[in-house]
Design a protein around this motif. Sequence first.
Motif, PDB file in Angstrom:
ATOM      1  N   ALA A   1      49.490  37.312  51.794  1.00  0.00           N
ATOM      2  CA  ALA A   1      50.007  38.453  50.806  1.00  0.00           C
ATOM      3  C   ALA A   1      50.262  37.719  49.418  1.00  0.00           C
ATOM      4  O   ALA A   1      49.969  38.245  48.225  1.00  0.00           O
ATOM      5  N   ALA A   2      51.136  36.598  49.457  1.00  0.00           N
ATOM      6  CA  ALA A   2      51.426  35.815  48.444  1.00  0.00           C
ATOM      7  C   ALA A   2      50.379  35.354  47.732  1.00  0.00           C
ATOM      8  O   ALA A   2      50.108  35.370  46.429  1.00  0.00           O
ATOM      9  N   LEU A   3      49.345  34.764  48.500  1.00  0.00           N
ATOM     10  CA  LEU A   3      47.851  34.310  47.745  1.00  0.00           C
ATOM     11  C   LEU A   3      47.284  35.283  47.083  1.00  0.00           C
ATOM     12  O   LEU A   3      46.591  35.192  45.892  1.00  0.00           O
ATOM     13  N   ILE A   4      47.341  36.438  47.644  1.00  0.00           N
ATOM     14  CA  ILE A   4      46.498  37.500  47.267  1.00  0.00           C
ATOM     15  C   ILE A   4      47.108  37.925  45.820  1.00  0.00           C
ATOM     16  O   ILE A   4      46.568  38.357  44.775  1.00  0.00           O
ATOM     17  N   TRP A   5      48.480  38.004  45.794  1.00  0.00           N
ATOM     18  CA  TRP A   5      49.180  38.613  44.627  1.00  0.00           C
ATOM     19  C   TRP A   5      48.954  37.304  43.520  1.00  0.00           C
ATOM     20  O   TRP A   5      48.584  37.934  42.662  1.00  0.00           O
ATOM     21  N   ALA A   6      48.917  36.179  43.969  1.00  0.00           N
ATOM     22  CA  ALA A   6      48.771  35.086  43.007  1.00  0.00           C
ATOM     23  C   ALA A   6      47.302  35.247  42.285  1.00  0.00           C
ATOM     24  O   ALA A   6      47.190  35.001  41.297  1.00  0.00           O
ATOM     25  N   ALA A   7      46.340  35.457  43.390  1.00  0.00           N
ATOM     26  CA  ALA A   7      45.108  35.439  42.585  1.00  0.00           C
ATOM     27  C   ALA A   7      44.966  36.943  41.814  1.00  0.00           C
ATOM     28  O   ALA A   7      44.312  36.705  40.761  1.00  0.00           O
ATOM     29  N   GLY A   8      45.478  37.794  42.061  1.00  0.00           N
ATOM     30  CA  GLY A   8      45.828  39.223  41.209  1.00  0.00           C
ATOM     31  C   GLY A   8      46.318  38.738  39.912  1.00  0.00           C
ATOM     32  O   GLY A   8      45.920  39.135  38.657  1.00  0.00           O
ATOM     33  N   ILE A   9      47.301  37.876  39.823  1.00  0.00           N
ATOM     34  CA  ILE A   9      48.093  37.363  38.407  1.00  0.00           C
ATOM     35  C   ILE A   9      46.933  36.786  37.711  1.00  0.00           C
ATOM     36  O   ILE A   9      46.787  36.756  36.610  1.00  0.00           O
ATOM     37  N   LEU A  10      46.272  35.758  38.631  1.00  0.00           N
ATOM     38  CA  LEU A  10      45.356  34.806  37.715  1.00  0.00           C
ATOM     39  C   LEU A  10      44.023  35.632  37.310  1.00  0.00           C
ATOM     40  O   LEU A  10      43.747  35.318  35.973  1.00  0.00           O
TER      41      LEU A  10
END
Length: 71
Positions: free
Chosen positions: A12-21
């Motif tokens: 979930a954190a990786l998907i969230w970070a990918a969304g930010i990028l």
Amino acid sequence: MPYAKLFRSRWAALIWAAGILWTAVDVAGFSSAPDAPANTANAAAPVDQDATGVAVENSDLTILAGVMNGN
């Protein structure tokens, strides 16, 4: 989803970070490096141009400064 719950899961954190990028790239976009002149030591400074592509002269800047100062 609260942030504490978000970071309990790595995925979930990786998907969230990918969304930010993705958002950052979407807003700011990509930029390529400008092409450097072959010989910068002897190269003349580029001529300043306005939005229409016409060269800007000092007399134009003087008129603009006078208008901005209310003269």
